[in-house]
Design a protein around this motif. Structure first.
Motif, mmCIF file in Angstrom:
data_model
loop_
_atom_site.group_PDB
_atom_site.id
_atom_site.type_symbol
_atom_site.label_atom_id
_atom_site.label_comp_id
_atom_site.label_asym_id
_atom_site.label_seq_id
_atom_site.Cartn_x
_atom_site.Cartn_y
_atom_site.Cartn_z
ATOM 1 N N LEU A 1 5.110 -1.384 10.390
ATOM 2 C CA LEU A 1 4.659 -2.730 10.751
ATOM 3 C C LEU A 1 4.077 -2.752 12.161
ATOM 4 O O LEU A 1 3.048 -3.384 12.413
ATOM 5 N N ALA A 2 4.742 -2.053 13.067
ATOM 6 C CA ALA A 2 4.254 -1.988 14.447
ATOM 7 C C ALA A 2 2.891 -1.298 14.494
ATOM 8 O O ALA A 2 1.978 -1.748 15.194
ATOM 9 N N ASP A 3 2.755 -0.208 13.749
ATOM 10 C CA ASP A 3 1.476 0.509 13.719
ATOM 11 C C ASP A 3 0.370 -0.368 13.141
ATOM 12 O O ASP A 3 -0.762 -0.370 13.643
ATOM 13 N N THR A 4 0.684 -1.115 12.096
ATOM 14 C CA THR A 4 -0.298 -1.997 11.464
ATOM 15 C C THR A 4 -0.864 -3.004 12.461
ATOM 16 O O THR A 4 -2.062 -3.294 12.466
ATOM 17 N N HIS A 5 0.003 -3.523 13.324
ATOM 18 C CA HIS A 5 -0.416 -4.547 14.284
ATOM 19 C C HIS A 5 -0.680 -3.965 15.680
ATOM 20 O O HIS A 5 -0.849 -4.724 16.636
ATOM 21 N N GLU A 6 -0.703 -2.622 15.769
ATOM 22 C CA GLU A 6 -0.990 -1.924 17.022
ATOM 23 C C GLU A 6 -0.053 -2.366 18.150
ATOM 24 O O GLU A 6 -0.479 -2.613 19.284
ATOM 25 N N LEU A 7 1.228 -2.459 17.832
ATOM 26 C CA LEU A 7 2.251 -2.824 18.803
ATOM 27 C C LEU A 7 2.970 -1.570 19.290
ATOM 28 O O LEU A 7 3.168 -0.615 18.524
ATOM 29 N N ILE A 8 3.366 -1.557 20.545
ATOM 30 C CA ILE A 8 4.119 -0.439 21.110
ATOM 31 C C ILE A 8 5.502 -0.422 20.470
ATOM 32 O O ILE A 8 6.163 -1.460 20.353
ATOM 33 N N ALA B 1 16.528 -8.584 11.886
ATOM 34 C CA ALA B 1 17.411 -9.742 11.691
ATOM 35 C C ALA B 1 16.647 -10.970 11.209
ATOM 36 O O ALA B 1 17.262 -11.998 10.910
ATOM 37 N N LEU B 2 15.330 -10.882 11.148
ATOM 38 C CA LEU B 2 14.510 -12.027 10.746
ATOM 39 C C LEU B 2 14.519 -12.214 9.234
ATOM 40 O O LEU B 2 14.617 -11.254 8.472
ATOM 41 N N LYS B 3 14.370 -13.461 8.814
ATOM 42 C CA LYS B 3 14.285 -13.752 7.381
ATOM 43 C C LYS B 3 12.887 -13.451 6.850
ATOM 44 O O LYS B 3 12.723 -13.075 5.696
ATOM 45 N N ASN B 4 11.890 -13.657 7.684
ATOM 46 C CA ASN B 4 10.507 -13.482 7.258
ATOM 47 C C ASN B 4 9.756 -12.635 8.296
ATOM 48 O O ASN B 4 8.850 -13.127 8.973
ATOM 49 N N PRO B 5 10.147 -11.358 8.441
ATOM 50 C CA PRO B 5 9.609 -10.544 9.540
ATOM 51 C C PRO B 5 8.103 -10.347 9.498
ATOM 52 O O PRO B 5 7.449 -10.350 10.541
ATOM 53 N N ILE B 6 7.529 -10.179 8.313
ATOM 54 C CA ILE B 6 6.095 -9.894 8.230
ATOM 55 C C ILE B 6 5.275 -11.060 8.776
ATOM 56 O O ILE B 6 4.367 -10.880 9.597
ATOM 57 N N ALA B 7 5.611 -12.289 8.361
ATOM 58 C CA ALA B 7 4.879 -13.468 8.832
ATOM 59 C C ALA B 7 5.105 -13.703 10.318
ATOM 60 O O ALA B 7 4.174 -14.053 11.056
ATOM 61 N N VAL B 8 6.333 -13.505 10.776
ATOM 62 C CA VAL B 8 6.650 -13.716 12.194
ATOM 63 C C VAL B 8 5.912 -12.707 13.065
ATOM 64 O O VAL B 8 5.301 -13.070 14.078
ATOM 65 N N ILE B 9 5.948 -11.443 12.685
ATOM 66 C CA ILE B 9 5.271 -10.394 13.476
ATOM 67 C C ILE B 9 3.772 -10.632 13.509
ATOM 68 O O ILE B 9 3.128 -10.487 14.559
ATOM 69 N N ARG B 10 3.208 -11.025 12.381
ATOM 70 C CA ARG B 10 1.771 -11.323 12.338
ATOM 71 C C ARG B 10 1.432 -12.470 13.290
ATOM 72 O O ARG B 10 0.454 -12.412 14.042
ATOM 73 N N SER B 11 2.257 -13.515 13.280
ATOM 74 C CA SER B 11 2.027 -14.679 14.133
ATOM 75 C C SER B 11 2.164 -14.326 15.619
ATOM 76 O O SER B 11 1.334 -14.705 16.444
ATOM 77 N N LEU B 12 3.214 -13.574 15.963
ATOM 78 C CA LEU B 12 3.439 -13.203 17.358
ATOM 79 C C LEU B 12 2.364 -12.241 17.854
ATOM 80 O O LEU B 12 1.948 -12.311 19.015
ATOM 81 N N ASN B 13 1.927 -11.358 16.990
ATOM 82 C CA ASN B 13 0.866 -10.432 17.367
ATOM 83 C C ASN B 13 -0.409 -11.198 17.718
ATOM 84 O O ASN B 13 -1.081 -10.893 18.709
#
Length: 432
Positions: A298-305, A264-276
């Motif tokens: 994306l989750a695998d890239t940032h090693e997120l569950i 639902a995010l407009k800019n998921p890649i930047a947001v996920i990177r920031s939150l990670n």
């Protein structure tokens, strides 16, 4: 020769996967189906687990990690939500109401009838600003927080944050009504308040329901698609904290953090990177409709569950996913629990240490807030330290986890405190 090597390598890889699957299956089943009740004590082994012969080991363990009750913007009470989850075959349910944990106690009490585990949760409204150079510009995000059976440690810190967000929801709702009025869609505040109910902070779905009842739109989907979507003509922000602040608080209070519905995010890649970078543990990637392609990578890239849930609200529409409809892979559940359990264990220890320092009736009430309320009937600070500690840890921790985390030391601390309190009371009585 080359084919034989490939075949050998393939078998080795397959064996490794099967080994991990077997480990995951055993680990998850031991946690989900541990029964600490007195009735099962005779049948349980020395870790509090039911013996393998008494359990049916299958790959089908259903975790529902995202749903809402009428304590926020859902339609069902926490009790009715648990009952529906039971009918749908859910084994573990996380109640994640928006910015409140008010429904957890009722959910836990009801869950005891059905043998369902409740993970105390909350979906926290926040704002993420991945581009720090663009001050004041942020994207609304929802962060899921999951806690152990004793709830958050330092609960007051979390409660203050949630209370501030809920207070901001009232102002936000009024701003939305002002915007709707300018769009020739008048809605009365009293109408929204009646739909919301006493003690519940208003959300967009309450305004959408008022719009439907007033005849301005045909259904909730139209209300959101035309007016209330993020950044829509009637959308407004409340007093949401920064996502970084929320993540820090979740960590400080013994919780696991996950990003809700990143699609639902407009800019998921930047947001996920920031939150990670700020310490996010997990993110939703699984949906019942299977439309979350790309987010697993994306989750695998940032090693997120990788987790997921139905986000069930009970609206009754054909387009809403039902409780338990998102079947998480066993390996995802295993990885979630492997990260969560040590954190929840430390939070329980912190809660008990604070209680040992102040074993008052008020402190006991804080512990009772999340821990199976009906087991505390007749409990008082005069109960033995062992009983209080055992009630806090019995349903979540294995024997090894209890031994590794110095719970015996806390028992001794509590016992010494109780002896001191009793001595002081006897001295006071004899001096009268």
């Amino acid at each position: 020769m080359g084919n034989k090597r490939k075949e050998k390598k393939s078998k080795k890889h397959k064996g490794k996967i099967m080994g991990e699957q077997g480990l995951a299956l055993s680990y998850v089943h031991d946690w989900v189906f541990r029964n600490p009740s007195d009735d099962a004590a005779a049948a349980a082994d020395d870790q509090g687990f039911l013996p393998a012969a008494a359990r049916k080991i299958t790959d089908s363990v259903v975790f529902e990690l995202h749903c809402h009750s009428n304590r926020s913007d859902g339609f069902l009470s926490p009790a009715a939500l648990v009952e529906r989850a039971h009918r749908n075959g859910v084994n573990v349910l996380a109640l994640t109401d928006h910015d409140t944990m008010a429904g957890i106690s009722e959910a836990m009490q009801t869950a005891q009838k059905y043998g369902i585990r409740i993970i105390p949760g909350v979906e926290i409204s926040a704002v993420c600003s991945p581009r720090r150079e663009e001050a004041g510009i942020g994207e609304p995000v929802h962060i899921l927080a999951y806690y152990g059976s004793s709830g958050p440690s330092r609960y007051e810190d979390l409660d203050n944050l949630l209370s501030n967000i809920r207070d901001g929801r009232y102002e936000r709702a009024k701003n939305m009504l002002l915007k709707l009025a300018k769009l020739k869609v008048p809605i009365k505040w009293e109408h929204v308040a009646k739909i919301t109910g006493e003690g519940v902070a208003p959300g967009r779905v309450h305004i959408a329901r008022a719009m439907v009842e007033a005849g301005h739109v045909e259904n909730l989907r139209e209300a959101f698609n035309r007016y209330l979507y993020d950044g829509g003509p009637a959308y407004a922000l409340g007093t949401e904290p920064s996502a970084e602040e929320v993540l820090q608080l979740i960590h400080r209070t013994g919780g696991i953090s996950a990003l809700a519905h990143p699609w639902a995010l407009k800019n998921p890649i930047a947001v996920i990177r920031s939150l990670n970078a700020a310490g996010l543990h997990a993110m939703e990637v699984y949906r019942s409709d299977g439309k979350a392609s790309g987010y697993g990578e994306l989750a695998d890239t940032h090693e997120l569950i990788k987790i997921g849930g139905s986000d069930y609200h009970g609206r009754g529409g054909h387009d809403e996913s039902d409780l338990g409809s998102v079947r998480l892979p066993l390996i995802s559940i295993y990885r979630f629990l492997k990260v969560a359990r040590p954190i929840w264990c430390n939070a329980t220890k912190d809660i008990l240490q604070n209680f040992a320092e102040d074993p008052s009736h008020t402190s006991l009430e804080k512990i009772m807030r999340f821990l199976m309320p009906n087991k505390f009937k007749g409990f008082s600070t005069a109960n033995s330290a062992k009983d209080i500690v055992d009630l806090c840890v019995s349903s979540w921790l294995s024997k090894d986890e209890k031994e590794e985390n110095d719970f015996d030391e806390i028992r001794h601390m509590l016992a010494d405190t109780f002896i001191s309190n009793c001595s002081a009371q006897m001295s006071l009585y004899s001096s009268r």
